[in-house]
Design a protein around this motif. Structure first.
Motif, PDB file in Angstrom:
ATOM      1  N   LYS A   1       1.187   2.237  -7.028  1.00 52.47           N
ATOM      2  CA  LYS A   1       0.579   1.024  -8.008  1.00 52.47           C
ATOM      3  C   LYS A   1      -0.785   1.806  -8.842  1.00 52.47           C
ATOM      4  O   LYS A   1      -0.757   2.044  -9.815  1.00 52.47           O
ATOM      5  CB  LYS A   1       0.083  -0.107  -7.388  1.00 52.47           C
ATOM      6  N   SER A   2      -1.561   2.617  -7.712  1.00 53.31           N
ATOM      7  CA  SER A   2      -2.789   3.047  -8.551  1.00 53.31           C
ATOM      8  C   SER A   2      -2.593   4.186  -9.300  1.00 53.31           C
ATOM      9  O   SER A   2      -3.140   4.625 -10.351  1.00 53.31           O
ATOM     10  CB  SER A   2      -3.920   3.285  -7.574  1.00 53.31           C
ATOM     11  N   THR A   3      -1.533   5.133  -8.811  1.00 49.75           N
ATOM     12  CA  THR A   3      -1.019   6.232  -9.628  1.00 49.75           C
ATOM     13  C   THR A   3      -0.434   5.886 -10.741  1.00 49.75           C
ATOM     14  O   THR A   3      -0.821   6.540 -12.010  1.00 49.75           O
ATOM     15  CB  THR A   3       0.023   6.881  -8.635  1.00 49.75           C
TER      16      THR A   3
ATOM     17  N   SER B   1       0.937  -1.212   0.094  1.00 42.61           N
ATOM     18  CA  SER B   1      -0.082   0.144  -0.010  1.00 42.61           C
ATOM     19  C   SER B   1       0.814   1.370  -0.084  1.00 42.61           C
ATOM     20  O   SER B   1       1.885   1.268   0.674  1.00 42.61           O
ATOM     21  CB  SER B   1      -0.864   0.045   1.136  1.00 42.61           C
ATOM     22  N   GLY B   2       0.597   1.969  -0.735  1.00 43.39           N
ATOM     23  CA  GLY B   2       1.162   3.370  -0.978  1.00 43.39           C
ATOM     24  C   GLY B   2       2.577   3.500  -1.953  1.00 43.39           C
ATOM     25  O   GLY B   2       3.207   4.248  -1.962  1.00 43.39           O
TER      26      GLY B   2
HETATM   27  N1  LIG Z   1      -4.242  12.702  -6.184  1.00 47.77           N
HETATM   28  C1  LIG Z   1      -3.097  12.825  -5.361  1.00 47.77           C
HETATM   29  N2  LIG Z   1      -2.713  13.814  -4.646  1.00 47.77           N
HETATM   30  C2  LIG Z   1      -1.862  13.612  -3.508  1.00 47.77           C
HETATM   31  N3  LIG Z   1      -1.448  12.411  -3.087  1.00 47.77           N
HETATM   32  C3  LIG Z   1      -1.742  11.298  -3.787  1.00 47.77           C
HETATM   33  C4  LIG Z   1      -2.634  11.510  -4.727  1.00 47.77           C
HETATM   34  N4  LIG Z   1      -2.622  10.138  -5.443  1.00 47.77           N
HETATM   35  C5  LIG Z   1      -2.038   9.199  -4.642  1.00 47.77           C
HETATM   36  N5  LIG Z   1      -1.114  10.177  -3.822  1.00 47.77           N
HETATM   37  C6  LIG Z   1      -0.088   9.792  -2.761  1.00 47.77           C
HETATM   38  O1  LIG Z   1       0.655   8.960  -3.509  1.00 47.77           O
HETATM   39  C7  LIG Z   1       1.176   7.453  -2.959  1.00 47.77           C
HETATM   40  C8  LIG Z   1       0.875   6.260  -3.590  1.00 47.77           C
HETATM   41  O2  LIG Z   1      -0.618   6.281  -3.613  1.00 47.77           O
HETATM   42  P1  LIG Z   1      -1.031   5.165  -4.422  1.00 47.77           P
HETATM   43  O3  LIG Z   1      -2.577   5.171  -4.342  1.00 47.77           O
HETATM   44  O4  LIG Z   1      -0.880   5.388  -5.950  1.00 47.77           O
HETATM   45  O5  LIG Z   1      -0.629   3.877  -3.922  1.00 47.77           O
HETATM   46  P2  LIG Z   1      -0.951   2.329  -4.141  1.00 47.77           P
HETATM   47  O6  LIG Z   1       0.181   1.327  -4.149  1.00 47.77           O
HETATM   48  O7  LIG Z   1      -2.004   2.097  -5.143  1.00 47.77           O
HETATM   49  O8  LIG Z   1      -1.678   2.085  -2.578  1.00 47.77           O
HETATM   50  P3  LIG Z   1      -3.141   1.240  -2.241  1.00 47.77           P
HETATM   51  O9  LIG Z   1      -2.542  -0.195  -2.628  1.00 47.77           O
HETATM   52  O10 LIG Z   1      -3.095   1.503  -0.720  1.00 47.77           O
HETATM   53  O11 LIG Z   1      -3.982   1.771  -2.981  1.00 47.77           O
HETATM   54  C9  LIG Z   1       0.463   7.668  -1.348  1.00 47.77           C
HETATM   55  O12 LIG Z   1       1.428   8.385  -0.638  1.00 47.77           O
HETATM   56  C10 LIG Z   1      -0.745   8.711  -1.883  1.00 47.77           C
HETATM   57  O13 LIG Z   1      -1.147   9.579  -0.681  1.00 47.77           O
END
Ligand SMILES: Nc1ncnc2c1ncn2[C@@H]1O[C@H](COP(=O)(O)OP(=O)(O)OP(=O)(O)O)[C@@H](O)[C@H]1O
Length: 248
Positions: free
Chosen positions: A48-50, A44-45
């Motif tokens: 990935k989703s970004t 998490s974090g």
């Molecule tokens: N629109 C946004 N504005 C500011 N920060 C963001 C934004 N989108 C993501 N983040 C930050 O980018 C980092 C990565 O987030 P992301 O959702 O891409 O991770 P992840 O690996 O998909 O996590 P998860 O599995 O919990 O969804 C996090 O610290 C999040 O707070």
């Protein structure tokens, strides 16, 4: 088919007037070949989703480029009909006022099909994802999680995309239903020859479905490896993840 070149992404943190940026993705580079199933794995974090949003052209990188067949995914024309997505939250990705038939028909409207051809295709798509035609008249709230995700998959493949991005698409489902959906995705992969970008924190699910895996840690690709070589991962982070999930 899909190539990612030195992608960086940051967000402003600390409010509108802040000048502090958080670097979320750093120098991401990889390729996904036609028909390949690539797992994007990380905690998490990790970003990935970004990365998923950038791959879909929903957001733009600060630097770098993402190309599909050599054309930027930021251009809607590059993506339309070629790339589809299934999100984790199956309920909110369907309009609650639409019947299942309307949900699946929506993307079909962009194709040059007669109403009768659309109807036939809706039946076919339901059958492909393991639902019968009685589901046509139901509404999203009348479906189980697994059935709802099957409908989202039917809608995603309705345009016959070459690439399907699955963002934690099984994470909200019960363990037994997760396995059923993984089997369905495996079957579709073999029959439709779609490329998958399978975003997940679940390394076991990725190992089942994917040909190769890319490990994302604190916004950086720490390793990309063929799934059958998973036991030979070199990076400490990938080793830790595999060990933690009991697959090592
Ligand atoms: N629109 C946004 N504005 C500011 N920060 C963001 C934004 N989108 C993501 N983040 C930050 O980018 C980092 C990565 O987030 P992301 O959702 O891409 O991770 P992840 O690996 O998909 O996590 P998860 O599995 O919990 O969804 C996090 O610290 C999040 O707070």
């Amino acid at each position: 088919m899909l190539s990612v070149h030195s992608v960086n992404k940051s967000y402003l943190i600390g409010g509108k007037w802040s000048k502090i940026r958080q670097q979320v993705l750093k120098d991401i580079r990889f390729q996904c070949a036609e028909g390949e199933c690539l797992g994007i794995v990380g905690e998490s974090g990790s970003g990935k989703s970004t990365l998923g949003r950038l791959l879909l052209g929903m957001e733009r990188p600060d630097q770098g480029s993402i190309l599909f067949d050599g054309k930027s995914v930021s251009d809607r024309k590059t993506r339309t009909g070629s790339m589809s997505v299934v999100f984790q939250d199956y309920k909110s990705s369907m309009n609650p006022f639409y019947s299942i038939e309307q949900v699946i028909r929506e993307p079909l409207r962009r194709q040059k099909l007669t109403a009768r051809e659309q109807d036939r295709k809706i039946d076919d798509l339901l059958s492909v994802v393991g639902l019968d035609r009685t589901f046509r008249k139901r509404y999203p709230h009348e479906l189980s999680g697994g059935q709802a995700q099957r409908v989202c998959i039917a809608r995603a493949i309705s345009t016959e995309p070459r690439c399907l991005l699955l963002d934690e698409a099984i994470s909200s489902l019960d363990a037994t239903v997760q396995i059923q959906i993984l089997h369905l995705l495996q079957h579709l992969k073999q029959t439709l020859r779609i490329s998958y970008l399978f975003i997940t924190h679940d390394i076991q699910a990725a190992a089942y479905l994917c040909d190769s895996m890319l490990f994302l840690h604190q916004g950086q690709v720490v390793e990309k490896i063929r799934t059958h070589q998973l036991k030979d991962v070199q990076s400490v982070y990938a080793q830790k993840l595999i060990h933690a999930m009991g697959t090592g």
